[in-house]
Design an enzyme around this catalytic site. Sequence first.
Site, PDB file in Angstrom:
ATOM      1  N   TYR A  50       0.909  -1.196  -0.003  1.00 47.14           N
ATOM      2  CA  TYR A  50       0.106  -0.077   0.036  1.00 47.14           C
ATOM      3  C   TYR A  50       0.814   1.200  -0.127  1.00 47.14           C
ATOM      4  O   TYR A  50       0.284   2.178  -0.247  1.00 47.14           O
ATOM      5  CB  TYR A  50      -0.864  -0.003   1.294  1.00 47.14           C
ATOM      6  CG  TYR A  50      -1.958  -1.027   1.265  1.00 47.14           C
ATOM      7  CD1 TYR A  50      -2.112  -1.992   0.301  1.00 47.14           C
ATOM      8  CD2 TYR A  50      -2.739  -1.213   2.496  1.00 47.14           C
ATOM      9  CE1 TYR A  50      -3.002  -3.083   0.524  1.00 47.14           C
ATOM     10  CE2 TYR A  50      -3.603  -2.091   2.629  1.00 47.14           C
ATOM     11  CZ  TYR A  50      -3.929  -3.210   1.566  1.00 47.14           C
ATOM     12  OH  TYR A  50      -4.726  -4.053   1.804  1.00 47.14           O
ATOM     13  N   HIS A 108       0.610 -11.463   2.671  1.00 45.02           N
ATOM     14  CA  HIS A 108      -0.401 -10.772   1.935  1.00 45.02           C
ATOM     15  C   HIS A 108      -0.971 -11.887   1.049  1.00 45.02           C
ATOM     16  O   HIS A 108      -2.418 -11.912   0.942  1.00 45.02           O
ATOM     17  CB  HIS A 108       0.291  -9.532   1.089  1.00 45.02           C
ATOM     18  CG  HIS A 108      -0.532  -8.557   1.012  1.00 45.02           C
ATOM     19  ND1 HIS A 108      -0.448  -7.259   0.704  1.00 45.02           N
ATOM     20  CD2 HIS A 108      -1.907  -8.789   0.466  1.00 45.02           C
ATOM     21  CE1 HIS A 108      -1.470  -6.768   0.348  1.00 45.02           C
ATOM     22  NE2 HIS A 108      -2.740  -7.481   0.374  1.00 45.02           N
TER      23      HIS A 108
END
Length: 278
Positions: A50, A108
């Site tokens: 991000y 992730h």
Amino acid sequence: MTIPHLTAADGTTLPAIGLGTYRLNGSAGVDAMGQAIRAGYRLIDSAVNYENEGAVGRAARSAGDVRDALIVTSKLPGRHHRYDEALTTVEESVFRTGLDRIGLYLIHWPNPKVDLYVQAWRALIEARERGLVTHIGLSNFLPEHIDRLVAETGVAPVVNQIEVHPYFPQQEAIDYHREHGILVQGWSPLGRGNDLQEHPVVVEIATAHGVSPAQTILAWHVARQVIPLPKAASPQRQVENLDVFGIKLTDAEVEAITALGRPDGRLTDQDPAVYEEF
């Protein structure tokens, strides 16, 4: 506003709702996250990919009296699954946030074709033992991936963050996690770029309770003991998304929303059995 907590098999507790921060970056992101913390959010979700761990850390360090109650989350990207790289990446995440440690660190994506996720998990276990992170978990892992991790390391995750929304309710996966004492977080809990909030079933239930369609969907998550992570930058939406714990959907209403699930319900074609992200 008091937020309930859910408890994993090992006793770890997490707030029953969190803030998604994808695309909340820079000074504007710090401001949005700071407002969310003041509104009552205590679980802040981020990831290396991000590119906003610095903003998340800045907002957390500025949280005043509630700073110690915050659980900041980050996630290990697929390009750093090798053991040594994974440990270094966790260290860099901690340095970027400026915090003493990160509250929750996840892998992730499993990237099963690359097949290094067991190495990555061993690195997260080591990071926890070294005090770099407090809790460790997964994101987008399937039951077979989790079973392998536990078989090879003896360590179960406290949480798995997966795609959950009414068009993709994931009932079988939720049942698996509940049986194993693993908490479920839901990403894109309100859907994204679709007509979910205009669906007649959702609108009818929302009208019956005098709340918004978004609140209705989040209440559906809460009723299923899924921790939703809605992203919202505006203070009004942040507060509205938090104000869902007084909405008591009936079993029939929960079932009606769950029945909106579709075989092709994923927002994009991100099946963890084959999808890979680096």
